[in-house]
Design an enzyme around this catalytic site. Structure first.
Site, PDB file in Angstrom:
ATOM      1  N   LYS A 125       0.856  -1.193   0.000  1.00 42.62           N
ATOM      2  CA  LYS A 125       0.000   0.000   0.000  1.00 42.62           C
ATOM      3  C   LYS A 125       0.888   1.237   0.000  1.00 42.62           C
ATOM      4  CE  LYS A 125      -3.835   2.144   2.524  1.00 42.62           C
ATOM      5  NZ  LYS A 125      -3.201   3.458   2.738  1.00 42.62           N
ATOM      6  N   ARG A 146      -8.960  12.360  -5.536  1.00 44.52           N
ATOM      7  CA  ARG A 146     -10.102  11.733  -4.866  1.00 44.52           C
ATOM      8  C   ARG A 146     -10.999  12.753  -4.184  1.00 44.52           C
ATOM      9  NH1 ARG A 146      -9.335   7.054  -0.411  1.00 44.52           N
ATOM     10  NH2 ARG A 146      -8.261   8.734   0.700  1.00 44.52           N
ATOM     11  N   CYS A 453     -18.390  24.739  38.609  1.00 47.95           N
ATOM     12  CA  CYS A 453     -16.988  24.440  38.304  1.00 47.95           C
ATOM     13  C   CYS A 453     -16.613  25.152  37.008  1.00 47.95           C
ATOM     14  CB  CYS A 453     -16.778  22.937  38.162  1.00 47.95           C
ATOM     15  SG  CYS A 453     -15.082  22.482  37.722  1.00 47.95           S
TER      16      CYS A 453
END
Length: 720
Positions: A125, A146, A453
């Site tokens: 690959k 792509r 908080c």
């Protein structure tokens, strides 16, 4: 955090963070060619996302990385082009077991008899830029990147400058044939290009009679970046000067195929003049595939190009067609990625971060070390139990790896046997000094301060305005932090009262009249936002995006959520503990009662308890009522796809003759139905093949419609 100890709320939040993080890195990699992390690090993010989606399938997000390919084309001088056939991505495997399981899934899906071989092609690959080449009558007509798989960039002029890519195919070829592959740059060519850029910078400085500054020379970080940047040039003459190469690994649109197997088609592509990987082979056994993987892995460092794994593909094209695709990848292919690297360094300190839900997360600060080509200085330590398991303390020598989590993790403490005081996990919140406790049966320690908080206030409001929740355009983290500091925001309802502070916001640095009015207009639009998004945005523990939608489907109106919570509270409060009853059995009875009140598939007692606990607290009720005075969401309406089984629950039983059980379930889900494994009163349709047994009997008892496989095929065909 291990999947076993992960709550649904934490899983939903982590999936949200992963979706954003992966989308960011997809954009940097595919659209901007400026990646910030290594491939191994990116794979770790995707792998963690996949693990979470597998463990919590009901939490899969609409923007899941598994539904997206690449990244949308960024602003570019190149024109956009739509792919006639989508360019897909690949799923990944990381171990021999992953590959064996993929082959087993293929066999199950195709319903193959035992012993029938599955031929597979395997090739290295390459780490390049995906590109499609459309040939018409044998002539190169279009080349495109792509992009996001559907829209890419037209790089035809640039591709014509690459010597590896023929302008015309040799011999006979189909009328239309789209060849897909990778544009890449060899390692030696990459080094030469960077050297040439440096030399040109020196020459330019000398010509201008100025001091040469090497920091101003833009060199490429790696061969993949160099290839992508060179191909996506506006001026093809620049591309012509870059040493780009190409090899083919597949195809897209084709009016005809020159073979019945992938291997035969690839040989035909090679005969037309396109280069292929020299390592592509065909195998029929798992052992042979894995042996080829190890051979390529051993040769990896000496190859003239960068690779990051091996790609396997089912060879028979008729089987590929049957296997089809999942959201972004083919079922018939898998990338076997190489393992992540490890390195040793020193843990210099442990800091505690407070998250949106009050969770105290320890983060290790490391002496910077390079792992897999990326400098690592922080590492997650997950929770108190993980610190105890590793026995880590500031000053320890640790082995760090970049795999399996959002940020690097400690694989091993190399100096745990040294005699030093153990690390003491805090019992009070470092942000607000509220008590920090772990609920029974949980490993996470949480601050009890809630909205008082500071850490939680910011995170909770940022979550409320985030894309996954209300998606308020223009109200990002920076603005929320600024408005909290200015005293404009304390709770979610204050967001809808920002208009009262218009003049004050306008007087602040960086704000213009248009940006202020755009923000206020965006806020106003969200007064009628989707009720499930509002509920999810409140950050109630265990109530993720999916469970919020399920709850709204049940109650339909946002105001009714509190009534449901009060019903759950009354139900669980009314259950008395029996004499001598163990705590575990008592809790099980309470959980059953809570689940019966909710009565929703996939929504367990944890959601009910969290809902009741939220409304049990007076300050939460105040936040709720304050918010309801500002928002008016429409009643919740459930939409289904238009098919004969959309919105219905379908069960398959017996031996299916034309498809596997997995293939049938995939068809049902594609038609908008829910595929279940058991028959119950909620079942709408039973599809029965030969050998159907107890499920057929139960369906008859419940009066459920039963059809055969042929009738099911008619339903599928009718839906198109």
């Amino acid at each position: 955090m291990s999947l076993k100890s992960l709550s649904e709320a934490d899983a939903a939040n982590e999936l949200m963070r992963l979706a954003k993080t992966i989308a960011k890195h997809n954009k940097l990699y595919h659209a901007e060619d400026t990646p910030e992390i290594s491939d191994a690090d990116y794979d770790a993010l995707v792998r963690r996302n996949n693990e979470l989606e597998e463990a919590f399938p009901h939490l899969v997000r609409d923007d899941s990385p598994n539904k997206l390919v690449g990244a949308a084309v960024a602003a570019s001088p190149l024109s956009k082009v739509a792919h006639e056939q989508r360019m897909m991505s690949l799923d990944n495997g990381f171990s021999d077991e992953d590959i064996a399981e993929w082959l087993a899934r293929v066999r199950r899906f195709l319903n193959l008899p035992e012993g029938e071989p599955v031929a597979v092609t395997a090739e290295d690959k390459i780490d390049g830029l995906s590109c499609s080449l459309r040939y018409e009558k044998g002539e190169l007509a279009l080349a495109a990147t792509r992009g996001d798989g559907q829209i890419g960039e037209d790089v035809t002029a640039n591709v014509r400058m690459i010597a590896d890519i023929p302008q015309a195919l040799k011999g006979e070829s189909p009328d239309v044939f789209e060849i897909r592959g990778e544009v890449y740059m060899a390692k030696s060519d990459f080094d030469g290009l960077n050297s040439r850029l440096m030399d040109e910078g020196k020459a330019d400085a000398a010509a201008k009679n100025v001091a040469f500054d090497p920091e101003k020379i833009r060199q490429f970080a790696n061969p993949r970046n160099a290839a992508a940047g060179s191909l996506r040039q506006k001026d093809a003459k620049i591309t012509a000067k870059r040493p780009l190469k190409f090899w083919a690994h597949g195809w897209g649109v084709a009016t005809a195929l020159p073979g019945d197997t992938a291997f035969d088609v690839m040989k035909a592509i090679a005969s037309w003049g396109l280069p292929l990987s020299p390592l592509v082979k065909r195998f029929e056994t798992l052992d042979a595939m894995l042996a080829h993987y190890r051979h390529i892995e051993a040769e990896r460092a000496d190859l003239p190009y960068d690779i990051d794994g091996v790609v396997y593909k089912v060879d028979r094209l008729d089987w590929q067609k049957r296997l089809g695709f999942v959201a972004k990848a083919p079922r018939w292919a898998l990338a076997h990625k190489f393992p992540a690297e490890q390195a040793q360094t020193t843990l210099e300190s442990i800091d505690i971060q407070v998250g949106r839900t009050g969770k105290l997360t320890p983060v290790g600060r490391l002496k910077p070390v390079t792992v897999g080509g990326v400098v690592v200085s922080n590492v997650t330590l997950h929770n108190r139990d993980e610190i105890e398991r590793l026995g880590v303390r500031p000053g320890d020598r640790v082995l760090v790896q970049r795999a399996g989590d959002v940020i690097p993790q400690v694989a091993e403490n190399l100096t745990r046997d040294e005699q030093r005081e153990p690390y003491r996990f805090p019992d009070h919140c470092p942000e607000c000094n509220s008590e920090a406790v772990a609920e029974e049966g949980e490993v996470d320690v949480r601050c009890t301060g809630g909205l008082i908080c500071p850490a939680q206030r910011f995170q909770r409001l940022a979550h409320f305005a985030s894309r996954a929740a209300l998606d308020i355009d223009g109200l990002g983290d920076k603005s929320i932090a600024e408005f909290i500091e200015a005293g404009f925001l304390e709770g979610p309802a204050d967001i809808f009262r920002l208009r009262q502070h218009r003049a004050e916001i306008l007087a602040r640095d960086g704000w213009q009249e248009k940006s202020v009015d755009n923000l206020l207009a965006a806020v106003e639009k969200k007064r009628s936002a989707d009720a499930a998004r509002i509920l999810f945005g409140l950050g109630i523990r265990h109530i993720g995006a999916v469970s919020a939608r399920d709850l709204m489907k049940k109650v339909t109106r946002l105001e009714a959520v509190r009534s449901l919570a009060e019903t759950i509270e009354a139900e669980r409060s009314g259950i008395e503990k029996l004499p001598d009853e163990e705590d575990k059995k008592y809790r099980q009875r309470v959980d059953v009662a809570v689940s019966e009140v909710i009565a929703l598939d996939g929504v367990g007692a944890a959601v009910g308890h969290s809902l009741a606990d939220f409304f049990h607290e007076p300050h939460n009720r105040e936040v709720w009522e304050d918010l309801l005075r500002e928002v008016t969401p429409p009643d919740y309406i459930v939409e289904t796809r238009d098919s004969a089984v959309a919105g219905k629950t379908v069960v398959f039983t017996g031996k299916l003759e034309t498809m596997s059980r997995d293939e049938a379930k995939a068809q049902a889900e594609a038609l908008g139905a829910k595929a279940s494994g058991s028959v119950s009163a909620k079942t709408d349709l039973l599809v029965a093949g030969p050998g159907a047994g107890s499920k057929m009997k139960k369906a008859a008892e419940l009066g459920i419609e039963v059809i055969d496989e042929a009738a099911w095929s008619d339903i599928v065909k009718a839906a198109g």
